[in-house]
Design an enzyme around this catalytic site. Sequence first.
Site, PDB file in Angstrom:
ATOM      1  N   HIS A  95       0.828  -1.212   0.000  1.00  0.00           N
ATOM      2  CA  HIS A  95       0.000   0.000   0.000  1.00  0.00           C
ATOM      3  C   HIS A  95       0.865   1.267   0.000  1.00  0.00           C
ATOM      4  O   HIS A  95       0.514   2.272   0.623  1.00  0.00           O
ATOM      5  CB  HIS A  95      -0.948   0.027   1.199  1.00  0.00           C
ATOM      6  CG  HIS A  95      -1.953  -1.094   1.220  1.00  0.00           C
ATOM      7  ND1 HIS A  95      -3.218  -0.960   0.719  1.00  0.00           N
ATOM      8  CD2 HIS A  95      -1.855  -2.376   1.664  1.00  0.00           C
ATOM      9  CE1 HIS A  95      -3.873  -2.107   0.878  1.00  0.00           C
ATOM     10  NE2 HIS A  95      -3.061  -2.982   1.437  1.00  0.00           N
TER      11      HIS A  95
ATOM     12  N   ASN B 278     -10.212  -3.008   2.769  1.00  0.00           N
ATOM     13  CA  ASN B 278      -9.945  -3.014   1.333  1.00  0.00           C
ATOM     14  C   ASN B 278     -11.246  -2.797   0.559  1.00  0.00           C
ATOM     15  O   ASN B 278     -12.327  -2.826   1.139  1.00  0.00           O
ATOM     16  CB  ASN B 278      -9.334  -4.349   0.903  1.00  0.00           C
ATOM     17  CG  ASN B 278      -7.843  -4.449   1.238  1.00  0.00           C
ATOM     18  OD1 ASN B 278      -7.165  -3.437   1.410  1.00  0.00           O
ATOM     19  ND2 ASN B 278      -7.351  -5.670   1.345  1.00  0.00           N
TER      20      ASN B 278
ATOM     21  N   TYR C 216       1.123  -4.120  12.051  1.00  0.00           N
ATOM     22  CA  TYR C 216       1.005  -2.691  11.711  1.00  0.00           C
ATOM     23  C   TYR C 216       1.814  -1.813  12.653  1.00  0.00           C
ATOM     24  O   TYR C 216       2.504  -0.887  12.234  1.00  0.00           O
ATOM     25  CB  TYR C 216      -0.468  -2.259  11.677  1.00  0.00           C
ATOM     26  CG  TYR C 216      -1.183  -2.822  10.477  1.00  0.00           C
ATOM     27  CD1 TYR C 216      -1.469  -4.180  10.403  1.00  0.00           C
ATOM     28  CD2 TYR C 216      -1.531  -2.026   9.405  1.00  0.00           C
ATOM     29  CE1 TYR C 216      -2.103  -4.718   9.294  1.00  0.00           C
ATOM     30  CE2 TYR C 216      -2.164  -2.560   8.295  1.00  0.00           C
ATOM     31  CZ  TYR C 216      -2.446  -3.900   8.252  1.00  0.00           C
ATOM     32  OH  TYR C 216      -3.047  -4.429   7.143  1.00  0.00           O
TER      33      TYR C 216
END
Length: 752
Positions: free
Chosen positions: A128, A201, A415
């Site tokens: 991304h 998404n 993350y």
Amino acid sequence: ATGETVDGMPANANKPAEYGKAAANPPVGQTVEPADESVAASTLSEANESAKTGEKAAAGVNAADGTLPRVRADGSGQAMTTNQGVPVADNQSSLKAGLRGPALLKDFILREKITHFDHERIPERIVHARGSAAHGYFECHEALTELTCASLFAEAGKRTPVFVRFSTVAGERGSKDTARDVRGFAVKFYTDEGNWDLVGNNIPVFFIQDAMKFPDLVHSVKPEPHHGMPQAASAHDTFWDFISLMPESIHTIMWVMSDRGIPRSYRMMQGFGVHTFRFVNAEGQARFVKFHWNPKQGTHSHVWEEAVKISGADPDYHRRDLWEAIEAGEHPEWELGVQVFDEEQAAQFSFDVLDATKLIPEELVPVRPIGRMVLNRNPDNFFAETEQVAFCTAHVVPGIDFSNDPLLAGRIHSYVDTQLSRLGGPNFHEIPINAPLAPLHNNQRDGMHRQAIHRGRVAYEPNSLAGGCPFQAGAAGYVPFPEPVSDVELRGKPEKFAEHYNQAALFYESQTEFEQRHIVDAFSFELSKVTVPGIRKRTVAMLRNVSEPLAAAVAANLGMEELPDPLPKAHEKAIKPELTRSKHLSLTARPGETGIRTRKVAVMVAPGVDGASVDSVAQALIAKGAVVRLVGPRIALIPTAGNGHVDADASFSNSPSPLFDAVAVPNGKSAIEALCKDGKALEFVRDQFRHGKPMMAIGDARRLFEEAGIPVDRKDKGLVLPDSAGSASNDAFIKALEQHRHPERETDPPAV
Ligand code: HDD
């Protein structure tokens, strides 16, 4: 000092003073009040609409009203300084021993400037990397306290600021927007009980079932490591090698090979939280929940050839589309919907709700709308906001909890971890775009780039020296849902995870005919780029378990003479799905509510064009909210058939056909004569036809279509061919545009 000007733009009056003896006394830098008063003051503030920026942020609805204003910087009317605040006398030359002499090491100003520059970049996101973002707000439709104690759902009409980043997955930061790929749809809610990141998404399912496989998946799709190719593309050996060995990926692959993989706009795609999450209410009762974002603009896509051409004509296509819509006050909007269900219901499904490769058909659990999200402000600064924003699935708030989806479990670690290396340490929550609006107090201290100045001697708890503060919130804090756990440790997956094909088939069977055709074409194209025949074969073998006609069509396109045997399945007994067709899975199921608003229409002009017919079409389109550009052989004032002029603000070269949703060619004999001899004009209308766009030719303009080989006599609702301009034909054109695209004209090979 006011310098010389060229047509009102200042020339650099100080330039001569950089040379020879004059250099010893640098003049005060030139500042010139812009001629246009509206750009005079700031180049940054919301007050100055012309320099950045759309509307002034509405009070109470933007993150900017919280953590951002204190760090907004604006140099208007100021002298230049170093980072230490020392005024800079000369920003042109380095310090030297004599005008021709060697540069001196003591030039701390040069050194600071270059050193800062040398460190301007941070690592791009591993996936991304390329994205675009905007500010806005979420508004709750009704109190959901029965379902969740999350404060953003506490009352009807409550608004919570959001920052949303859309992205492609595989391409690098500078890659093109219109690659075939999944799109990221990451939402940061700045709630009054802390930040909640819903990192989703535009596709409701994922390639793999367990986070253990994520590095393998990403390594396979990224440019191949020996030569670094291809960029932003899945059409290569390593990706399909991996995919064809991982049948669990087939459902998501079906979505990516469909038109969902090439959206028309970030504004025109759905978003999904993908995993099963939990809503927990104040009594501690939990339900499972899946999150859906549905765009008010409808769901629309490109066709493949168009996406390919756009990537050359405007690699920033989606970024520009989002930016321009928000600047124009066309604030994109999504409805947030939830599928809520309990453990007993979940246990009945033929699939496992902890398996991220499965969706829950809306026929089984309907989507309940719970709020709307509006994006109404572009960022001030791409790096500070869009690049530095850090989304983490671990960022949840009271009332939102996880399920045991093993993919989600891995994400909860991943993350935070990636932000540490990307943003350089554990204080990334202090970067303004990441800082919560909710106040934060704890005993975490120090670390790289710490901003907060903690007062007092106490940085531990329990303490008596600070009166026990900050004290733990207890029941008012985040209490995890007390899911009972008792089992043996092992690596493995539940039985139901073994079924991979039912929902891939459900998706394919739920598509319209033209959508199915596009899926066949996408597989055929991608596999044609694969060089190892065995990988192609294995993929076709996998497709046989989804749909025999699909597998056969792809095999034929690849010149495969015999179909390979179907890929063996992981489970022995067939599992019967609840349904084999759903009415919610085709893109055509969501035409949207905004009609032709923001659709880009080219009105083609050349010398001799009929001004009245230009006006008639343009005004009718603008009245409906479309964006009209007059496109000609070059940007210029173009004389019309009478004595007037029209202003062609785009040319066939700088704005070719794929950048437009439709074309109208006005009347005008000499204009059409010229356009018929212009290969670029002919290519423009051919592309419009091939890509299924609505097209109008008024009067003489029909000849241009004929010259281009467009079959004007065919029955085609997207071809409007009136004898003269007028409201009836404008209405017919607008109606054709409301349908967005006319895929019924697609043939193989294409007619033009
Ligand atoms: Fe991820 C970024 C969405 C699985 C690890 N992911 C990232 C972004 C989105 C998603 C939208 C970009 C956020 C932004 O705009 O900054 N990812 C998903 C979805 C997944 C998913 C919907 C499956 C349901 N991701 C996934 C797994 C892992 C990761 C299984 C690792 C175990 N994802 C990351 C990451 C990224 C990331 C490496 C790269 C940059 C970042 O996090 O901030 O940690």
